[in-house]
Structure formats: structure tokens, C-alpha cells
Design a protein around this motif. Structure first.
Motif, PDB file in Angstrom:
ATOM      1  N   ILE A 196     -37.817  -1.647  -2.535  1.00  0.00           N
ATOM      2  CA  ILE A 196     -37.669  -1.915  -3.969  1.00  0.00           C
ATOM      3  C   ILE A 196     -36.592  -2.971  -4.134  1.00  0.00           C
ATOM      4  O   ILE A 196     -35.506  -2.860  -3.558  1.00  0.00           O
ATOM      5  CB  ILE A 196     -37.277  -0.631  -4.728  1.00  0.00           C
ATOM      6  CG1 ILE A 196     -38.334   0.448  -4.522  1.00  0.00           C
ATOM      7  CG2 ILE A 196     -37.077  -0.918  -6.217  1.00  0.00           C
ATOM      8  CD1 ILE A 196     -37.870   1.844  -4.949  1.00  0.00           C
ATOM      9  N   LEU A 197     -36.883  -3.986  -4.909  1.00  0.00           N
ATOM     10  CA  LEU A 197     -35.932  -5.074  -5.149  1.00  0.00           C
ATOM     11  C   LEU A 197     -35.587  -5.135  -6.632  1.00  0.00           C
ATOM     12  O   LEU A 197     -36.472  -5.039  -7.486  1.00  0.00           O
ATOM     13  CB  LEU A 197     -36.532  -6.415  -4.705  1.00  0.00           C
ATOM     14  CG  LEU A 197     -35.723  -7.686  -5.038  1.00  0.00           C
ATOM     15  CD1 LEU A 197     -34.441  -7.727  -4.214  1.00  0.00           C
ATOM     16  CD2 LEU A 197     -36.560  -8.935  -4.788  1.00  0.00           C
ATOM     17  N   THR A 198     -34.312  -5.283  -6.928  1.00  0.00           N
ATOM     18  CA  THR A 198     -33.879  -5.495  -8.312  1.00  0.00           C
ATOM     19  C   THR A 198     -33.735  -6.986  -8.563  1.00  0.00           C
ATOM     20  O   THR A 198     -32.995  -7.668  -7.855  1.00  0.00           O
ATOM     21  CB  THR A 198     -32.541  -4.797  -8.591  1.00  0.00           C
ATOM     22  OG1 THR A 198     -32.661  -3.406  -8.312  1.00  0.00           O
ATOM     23  CG2 THR A 198     -32.138  -4.980 -10.055  1.00  0.00           C
ATOM     24  N   SER A 199     -34.444  -7.484  -9.562  1.00  0.00           N
ATOM     25  CA  SER A 199     -34.358  -8.896  -9.897  1.00  0.00           C
ATOM     26  C   SER A 199     -34.683  -9.091 -11.373  1.00  0.00           C
ATOM     27  O   SER A 199     -35.843  -8.991 -11.772  1.00  0.00           O
ATOM     28  CB  SER A 199     -35.322  -9.724  -9.038  1.00  0.00           C
ATOM     29  OG  SER A 199     -35.283 -11.078  -9.438  1.00  0.00           O
ATOM     30  N   PRO A 200     -33.664  -9.351 -12.211  1.00  0.00           N
ATOM     31  CA  PRO A 200     -33.924  -9.572 -13.640  1.00  0.00           C
ATOM     32  C   PRO A 200     -34.853 -10.743 -13.901  1.00  0.00           C
ATOM     33  O   PRO A 200     -35.519 -10.797 -14.930  1.00  0.00           O
ATOM     34  CB  PRO A 200     -32.532  -9.835 -14.211  1.00  0.00           C
ATOM     35  CG  PRO A 200     -31.581  -9.220 -13.235  1.00  0.00           C
ATOM     36  CD  PRO A 200     -32.235  -9.397 -11.894  1.00  0.00           C
ATOM     37  N   ALA A 205     -36.864 -12.254  -3.459  1.00  0.00           N
ATOM     38  CA  ALA A 205     -35.974 -12.392  -2.314  1.00  0.00           C
ATOM     39  C   ALA A 205     -34.544 -12.137  -2.758  1.00  0.00           C
ATOM     40  O   ALA A 205     -34.158 -12.465  -3.877  1.00  0.00           O
ATOM     41  CB  ALA A 205     -36.085 -13.784  -1.692  1.00  0.00           C
ATOM     42  N   GLY A 206     -33.764 -11.502  -1.883  1.00  0.00           N
ATOM     43  CA  GLY A 206     -32.374 -11.211  -2.195  1.00  0.00           C
ATOM     44  C   GLY A 206     -31.523 -11.350  -0.946  1.00  0.00           C
ATOM     45  O   GLY A 206     -31.928 -11.950   0.054  1.00  0.00           O
ATOM     46  N   HIS A 217     -37.298 -11.723  10.658  1.00  0.00           N
ATOM     47  CA  HIS A 217     -38.045 -10.573  10.143  1.00  0.00           C
ATOM     48  C   HIS A 217     -38.257 -10.708   8.637  1.00  0.00           C
ATOM     49  O   HIS A 217     -37.554 -11.451   7.954  1.00  0.00           O
ATOM     50  CB  HIS A 217     -37.298  -9.267  10.425  1.00  0.00           C
ATOM     51  CG  HIS A 217     -37.191  -8.920  11.870  1.00  0.00           C
ATOM     52  ND1 HIS A 217     -38.244  -8.484  12.629  1.00  0.00           N
ATOM     53  CD2 HIS A 217     -36.110  -8.973  12.707  1.00  0.00           C
ATOM     54  CE1 HIS A 217     -37.849  -8.262  13.863  1.00  0.00           C
ATOM     55  NE2 HIS A 217     -36.550  -8.552  13.941  1.00  0.00           N
ATOM     56  N   ARG A 218     -39.200  -9.934   8.140  1.00  0.00           N
ATOM     57  CA  ARG A 218     -39.439  -9.819   6.702  1.00  0.00           C
ATOM     58  C   ARG A 218     -39.685  -8.358   6.373  1.00  0.00           C
ATOM     59  O   ARG A 218     -40.229  -7.609   7.190  1.00  0.00           O
ATOM     60  CB  ARG A 218     -40.658 -10.643   6.269  1.00  0.00           C
ATOM     61  CG  ARG A 218     -40.480 -12.146   6.398  1.00  0.00           C
ATOM     62  CD  ARG A 218     -41.710 -12.883   5.894  1.00  0.00           C
ATOM     63  NE  ARG A 218     -41.931 -12.646   4.468  1.00  0.00           N
ATOM     64  CZ  ARG A 218     -42.983 -13.099   3.789  1.00  0.00           C
ATOM     65  NH1 ARG A 218     -43.933 -13.788   4.431  1.00  0.00           N
ATOM     66  NH2 ARG A 218     -43.105 -12.863   2.499  1.00  0.00           N
ATOM     67  N   ARG A 219     -39.284  -7.932   5.190  1.00  0.00           N
ATOM     68  CA  ARG A 219     -39.593  -6.582   4.726  1.00  0.00           C
ATOM     69  C   ARG A 219     -40.712  -6.655   3.706  1.00  0.00           C
ATOM     70  O   ARG A 219     -40.971  -7.717   3.114  1.00  0.00           O
ATOM     71  CB  ARG A 219     -38.357  -5.926   4.118  1.00  0.00           C
ATOM     72  CG  ARG A 219     -37.802  -6.651   2.887  1.00  0.00           C
ATOM     73  CD  ARG A 219     -36.644  -5.906   2.261  1.00  0.00           C
ATOM     74  NE  ARG A 219     -36.053  -6.655   1.144  1.00  0.00           N
ATOM     75  CZ  ARG A 219     -35.206  -6.139   0.262  1.00  0.00           C
ATOM     76  NH1 ARG A 219     -34.811  -4.877   0.383  1.00  0.00           N
ATOM     77  NH2 ARG A 219     -34.725  -6.877  -0.719  1.00  0.00           N
ATOM     78  N   HIS A 220     -41.357  -5.530   3.473  1.00  0.00           N
ATOM     79  CA  HIS A 220     -42.430  -5.479   2.474  1.00  0.00           C
ATOM     80  C   HIS A 220     -41.857  -4.957   1.159  1.00  0.00           C
ATOM     81  O   HIS A 220     -41.541  -3.767   1.033  1.00  0.00           O
ATOM     82  CB  HIS A 220     -43.578  -4.576   2.933  1.00  0.00           C
ATOM     83  CG  HIS A 220     -44.663  -4.467   1.917  1.00  0.00           C
ATOM     84  ND1 HIS A 220     -45.034  -3.270   1.335  1.00  0.00           N
ATOM     85  CD2 HIS A 220     -45.439  -5.427   1.335  1.00  0.00           C
ATOM     86  CE1 HIS A 220     -46.003  -3.491   0.453  1.00  0.00           C
ATOM     87  NE2 HIS A 220     -46.263  -4.792   0.449  1.00  0.00           N
ATOM     88  N   VAL A 221     -41.694  -5.849   0.192  1.00  0.00           N
ATOM     89  CA  VAL A 221     -41.221  -5.456  -1.132  1.00  0.00           C
ATOM     90  C   VAL A 221     -42.430  -5.077  -1.965  1.00  0.00           C
ATOM     91  O   VAL A 221     -43.224  -5.932  -2.353  1.00  0.00           O
ATOM     92  CB  VAL A 221     -40.431  -6.602  -1.804  1.00  0.00           C
ATOM     93  CG1 VAL A 221     -40.032  -6.204  -3.218  1.00  0.00           C
ATOM     94  CG2 VAL A 221     -39.192  -6.950  -0.981  1.00  0.00           C
ATOM     95  N   SER A 222     -42.568  -3.795  -2.234  1.00  0.00           N
ATOM     96  CA  SER A 222     -43.729  -3.304  -2.976  1.00  0.00           C
ATOM     97  C   SER A 222     -43.478  -3.217  -4.473  1.00  0.00           C
ATOM     98  O   SER A 222     -44.417  -3.123  -5.267  1.00  0.00           O
ATOM     99  CB  SER A 222     -44.141  -1.921  -2.465  1.00  0.00           C
ATOM    100  OG  SER A 222     -43.073  -0.990  -2.618  1.00  0.00           O
ATOM    101  N   LEU A 223     -42.189  -3.268  -4.874  1.00  0.00           N
ATOM    102  CA  LEU A 223     -41.854  -3.111  -6.289  1.00  0.00           C
ATOM    103  C   LEU A 223     -40.635  -3.965  -6.614  1.00  0.00           C
ATOM    104  O   LEU A 223     -39.619  -3.906  -5.923  1.00  0.00           O
ATOM    105  CB  LEU A 223     -41.562  -1.635  -6.601  1.00  0.00           C
ATOM    106  CG  LEU A 223     -41.124  -1.296  -8.022  1.00  0.00           C
ATOM    107  CD1 LEU A 223     -42.222  -1.636  -9.030  1.00  0.00           C
ATOM    108  CD2 LEU A 223     -40.748   0.180  -8.128  1.00  0.00           C
TER     109      LEU A 223
END
Length: 298
Positions: A196-200, A205-206, A217-223
Motif C-alpha cells: 500500500i502506498l500513500t500518495s496525495p 513510487a516513493g 527490485h520492484r514491489r507490487h503496489v496494489s493500492l
């Protein structure tokens, strides 16, 4: 002739530049629209420039006006600060408005805490917490639309004073039933689950993503959520791993029964700062507000 410029005309100029509207400037200054229009005419004659030109519903400033405004705004602020310094600030009886800009992290961590302090100690003061991200605070502070800014800042600004509140690093939080909830996870396990990523602003990406990219590497941001509170609630529902600042994670583990997990990689942290215009350093009401913020957040 610039000798015809009195303080009231300069205040009118400042209000017109901030609002780009005669009607809005008049409302702020407590003047009629015709009086404000007359003041604009006097400004034009004194400066030999149109100052603002009407385009549709807006008044667009000229190059001369844009060049003059920072200096005039600074001069007005210096005068206001000097006058305010002669008046003691009694929070118990004072009335007025504090306008504090905060980025998403500061709002989640400090918004309610600051509101509670102002409500308890300065009950007649109104607190406006406004969503602001760096570097937008520079213009808003300079224009008088903000009294203070709390958030992450990366570059010093000559006209702005900055005070460090605290450095922050990152941890992950997950629901009690999540596979990571039993303790620290290795990188492979961390990447095997949804995030989960917070982005207004809707970015995908963060800080974590930049650190992962450096490792290939990359992660899977689903939300992607607009606020930290929403992300924490989503994590509590088992929707993924939510990575946030350690101090904020301490709040969410209590409020949402989440579990904090150390990250399996090094992610650069950030520093939470408080900023204000140098010209307002001696204003008693803002000095009181800054001192209370330092007490509460440090």
C-alpha cells in the motif's frame, strides 16, 4: 509619483496580488469594491504601470507588479511584526486565526495534536490546517497565506527560517494475521506480498521504491491511497503492507491494532521541519504557536 504610496495603498496592492480579484481583496480589507478599484487606479498612477490587467474573471499581474510584490510583502510583514511585538499575546483571551500548512505526513502525525493544544490553551483562536507540499510553502508563506509550514523540506531558503522537529526512518505495518506480523521479514518475503502506498497526488513510487530500484527490485503496489490514515485502515483490513514513518507507525499500531515490522532493506529517511518567514520571527502569537509545536512534537 511613488511619494503618493501610503501604507493602505501597499496593503491594497498586497491583497490584490494575493487574490487577483478586486472583489476578494475588498472583502479581506473591509472596503467597498469601488474603494478598492479607486485604490488600484491610484496605484497605477503612482507607479506608472497597469499593475493588474483584467482577463475574464481574473486580474493578471504585470511584470512590474510581480517584481515589486515580494519586496512590498516583506516590508508589510516587517511593519506588522514590529507592531505586533509591542502587544503581548495572551492565548487564553486571544482571538484570530492560525494558518498552518502541513504535508501528508505532518497532517497525520501532528494535525490532531496541534489542534488539541490550540483548543485547550487558546480556545478563541481558529486553527486552519491546509494541505501543502514542499516547495509550495515558499510562495504561500511569502504571500501571507500561511503562518507556518510543517513537513519535509530539502533545501534552505534565504527568506525562511527552519527548525528541525525530528529525523524519521521507516518501518512496515501489517494486520495481525498477515504473514509478516510474526517478526522481521527477509527481502524475498517482503516482495512476495502486496503493498500500500500513500500518495496525495497519485504517484506510484516513493522512498521504498527508489531504494528497491537501486537493488534491482520492484514491489507490487496494489493500492494507492491519498492519506496515511486511509493506508493504515487498508492495512488493518489485510489489504497489504503499509510502509510509513516509525513515529506514525507507533500511533497506528495502537489505533488500528497493526503490527510493526522492521524493513529488510535500507530506506533513506527524512527530517520533519517547521518553517516560517524571517519577517514574522518576532510576532508574539506566532512565537507562542511555534513554541507549543516544538513542545508537542519534539
Amino acid at each position: 509619483m511613488t511619494s503618493n504610496l501610503d501604507l493602505n495603498l501597499l496593503r491594497t496592492f498586497d491583497a490584490l496580488m494575493r487574490h487577483e480579484s478586486v472583489t476578494a481583496a475588498a472583502a479581506e480589507l473591509g472596503l467597498t469594491q469601488s474603494s478598492t478599484s479607486n485604490a488600484l487606479d491610484r496605484l497605477r498612477k503612482a507607479l506608472g504601470d497597469r499593475i493588474l490587467e483584467r482577463r475574464g474573471n481574473r486580474m493578471i499581474p504585470t511584470r512590474v507588479a510581480v517584481a515589486l510584490w515580494p519586496e512590498i510583502a516583506a516590508a508589510l510583514g516587517t511593519i506588522e511584526a514590529a507592531l505586533a511585538a509591542t502587544r503581548a499575546f495572551d492565548p487564553a483571551s486571544a482571538s484570530g486565526t492560525f494558518r498552518v500548512g502541513m504535508d501528508a505526513y505532518a497532517t497525520a502525525f501532528a494535525g490532531v495534536r496541534l489542534a488539541a493544544v490550540v483548543a485547550r490553551e487558546a480556545p478563541a483562536m481558529r486553527l486552519e490546517i491546509l494541505p501543502v507540499s514542499h516547495p509550495d510553502e515558499e510562495a504561500l508563506l511569502n504571500q501571507g497565506r500561511l503562518d507556518l509550514f510543517i513537513g519535509s523540506a530539502w533545501r534552505p531558503l534565504a527568506s525562511i527560517v527552519s527548525a528541525t522537529l525530528f529525523p524519521e526512518d521507516f518501518v512496515a505495518v501489517v494486520a495481525p494475521g498477515h504473514p509478516l506480523a510474526q517478526g522481521s521479514a527477509d527481502l524475498e518475503t517482503y516482495l512476495a506480498h502486496d503493498h500500500i502506498l500513500t500518495s496525495p497526488r497519485g504517484s506510484v513510487a516513493g522512498n521504498v521504491d527508489a531504494a528497491l530500484e537501486a537493488l534491482g527490485h520492484r514491489r507490487h503496489v496494489s493500492l494507492v491511497c491519498p492519506t496515511f490514515d486511509t493506508s493504515a485502515r487498508a492495512a488493518a483490513e489485510g489489504l497489504g503492507i503499509f510502509t510509513c514513518g516509525r513515529r506514525l507507525a507507533e500511533i497506528y499500531t495502537r489505533e488500528f491494532d497493526l503490527r510493526a515490522v522492521e524493513l529488510p532493506l535500507s530506506v533513506p529517511g527524512f527530517t520533519l521541519t517547521m518553517e516560517w518567514m524571517r519577517r514574522n520571527s518576532n510576532a508574539p502569537d506566532l512565537a507562542w504557536l511555534r513554541s507549543r509545536i516544538l513542545d508537542v512534537l519534539r
